[in-house]
Design a protein around this motif. Sequence first.
Motif, PDB file in Angstrom:
ATOM      1  N   ALA A  37      41.025   6.194   7.658  1.00 33.10           N
ATOM      2  CA  ALA A  37      40.087   5.078   7.794  1.00 33.10           C
ATOM      3  C   ALA A  37      38.668   5.514   7.457  1.00 33.10           C
ATOM      4  O   ALA A  37      37.913   4.778   6.803  1.00 33.10           O
ATOM      5  N   ASP A  38      38.293   6.711   7.887  1.00 31.83           N
ATOM      6  CA  ASP A  38      36.958   7.236   7.580  1.00 31.83           C
ATOM      7  C   ASP A  38      36.779   7.441   6.073  1.00 31.83           C
ATOM      8  O   ASP A  38      35.697   7.153   5.526  1.00 31.83           O
ATOM      9  N   GLN A  39      37.819   7.942   5.417  1.00 34.46           N
ATOM     10  CA  GLN A  39      37.751   8.141   3.969  1.00 34.46           C
ATOM     11  C   GLN A  39      37.595   6.808   3.236  1.00 34.46           C
ATOM     12  O   GLN A  39      36.826   6.699   2.272  1.00 34.46           O
ATOM     13  N   VAL A  71      34.542   5.672   0.774  1.00 35.58           N
ATOM     14  CA  VAL A  71      34.707   5.166  -0.596  1.00 35.58           C
ATOM     15  C   VAL A  71      34.022   3.814  -0.738  1.00 35.58           C
ATOM     16  O   VAL A  71      33.300   3.559  -1.720  1.00 35.58           O
ATOM     17  N   ARG A  72      34.211   2.942   0.250  1.00 37.58           N
ATOM     18  CA  ARG A  72      33.607   1.604   0.195  1.00 37.58           C
ATOM     19  C   ARG A  72      32.082   1.694   0.176  1.00 37.58           C
ATOM     20  O   ARG A  72      31.413   0.964  -0.571  1.00 37.58           O
ATOM     21  N   ALA A  73      31.529   2.614   0.962  1.00 36.11           N
ATOM     22  CA  ALA A  73      30.071   2.771   1.001  1.00 36.11           C
ATOM     23  C   ALA A  73      29.542   3.262  -0.339  1.00 36.11           C
ATOM     24  O   ALA A  73      28.513   2.785  -0.835  1.00 36.11           O
ATOM     25  N   ARG A  74      30.249   4.207  -0.955  1.00 34.40           N
ATOM     26  CA  ARG A  74      29.802   4.732  -2.244  1.00 34.40           C
ATOM     27  C   ARG A  74      29.938   3.688  -3.343  1.00 34.40           C
ATOM     28  O   ARG A  74      29.106   3.621  -4.254  1.00 34.40           O
ATOM     29  N   PRO A  81      37.694   6.690 -12.259  1.00 37.16           N
ATOM     30  CA  PRO A  81      38.367   5.816 -11.298  1.00 37.16           C
ATOM     31  C   PRO A  81      39.280   6.615 -10.384  1.00 37.16           C
ATOM     32  O   PRO A  81      39.910   7.585 -10.799  1.00 37.16           O
ATOM     33  N   THR A  82      39.319   6.235  -9.132  1.00 36.75           N
ATOM     34  CA  THR A  82      40.191   6.880  -8.169  1.00 36.75           C
ATOM     35  C   THR A  82      41.145   5.834  -7.587  1.00 36.75           C
ATOM     36  O   THR A  82      40.961   4.632  -7.787  1.00 36.75           O
ATOM     37  N   ILE A  83      42.142   6.304  -6.863  1.00 33.58           N
ATOM     38  CA  ILE A  83      43.150   5.386  -6.333  1.00 33.58           C
ATOM     39  C   ILE A  83      42.497   4.305  -5.478  1.00 33.58           C
ATOM     40  O   ILE A  83      42.750   3.109  -5.658  1.00 33.58           O
ATOM     41  N   PHE A  84      41.632   4.716  -4.571  1.00 33.68           N
ATOM     42  CA  PHE A  84      41.103   3.727  -3.628  1.00 33.68           C
ATOM     43  C   PHE A  84      39.862   3.011  -4.121  1.00 33.68           C
ATOM     44  O   PHE A  84      39.548   1.931  -3.618  1.00 33.68           O
ATOM     45  N   SER A  85      39.190   3.538  -5.115  1.00 33.54           N
ATOM     46  CA  SER A  85      38.137   2.738  -5.732  1.00 33.54           C
ATOM     47  C   SER A  85      38.766   1.560  -6.468  1.00 33.54           C
ATOM     48  O   SER A  85      38.207   0.464  -6.500  1.00 33.54           O
TER      49      SER A  85
END
Length: 330
Positions: free
Chosen positions: A205-207, A211-214, A225-229
């Motif tokens: 959840a922290d990760q 990612v969302r903040a960045r 691009p990354t998986i969660f971006s």
Amino acid sequence: MLYRSYYNRQYYKRIEQMHEKYGPVIRTSPNEIHLMDPENYDRIYSSPSRYEKPAAVYDSYLSPAAAFATPSNEVHRVRRAALNPMFSRRMVLGLEDVVQSKAWKIIELTTQALQENRPMDFYHAFRSLSTDIISDFAFDKSFNLLDSPDLGAAYLALIRQLNVGPWVLQQLPFLIPLVTRVPPWLAPLLSKSLGSVYEIKQQCADQIEDVRARLTTQKGVHDRPTIFSQLIDPPNTTGDRVCSTDDELRDEALSVLAAASDTTGNAMTVAAYHVIGNRQIYDKLTAELKRAFPDAEAKLDFLKLEKLPYLTGVVKESLRLFLVQSTSIQ
């Protein structure tokens, strides 16, 4: 399930005995069969298949929102489709520099161990290598376990505990609704395995939040691009997101990390064991690599590596042996 638990890790031997007596297809429980012949295996697991995953088994992993744990074929297909592009050949090739940099750390650690005349901990090193790569690819932020003094042993111990709870919950499925309501602070007091689940979920959840903040700061633009971006801010997508809630993103992150550290790490361990333990294989493989890369300091380019026939054979046979080993243990 109780019958399987009675034989514990020797169950695969009991399965073999039953096949010898009853044939290639045996019923091991009222709703479960075991196959020995490839023909029937392909009929069950071919794509598309009308057979769904057993919900009772996958619910025990306590990650119901992940694609891995989705029993429904239709829902799984949709969730998996969102991840598939991230594991395409193009994306894997784009990750080559990350893989190379982490692999060189293994070489440096091994060289240092040899110079100091001490053993090298490949068990944790291989699993940390895999985790460092997938965490970089998933979150654009590697965990860098290979840089830690214990080679990530503490983190990997948490991951291993994730595999303990499902065995208990599959025997006692009525506990699953109760377990999911346990407060995080109470979980480690009740069970080491359950505490590990909650701790890893919080890390995931922290990760996700990071990612969302960045993404917000960079206005959705990533150099790579990354998986969660992609799952958080999918490009050129209309309609609902596949992972639209924090729980779905967290469970998907847990699934990705657990799969990478254990399966890939095990496969590399099997490969190293058989190559180093068999002089004929070792000599033939190193000779092929030396012909392809005369300079020992040169980058081992993936496009060149995949064209080496003996190396390709070693990789495929190592994967086969790993799958046989995994099936036997389960």
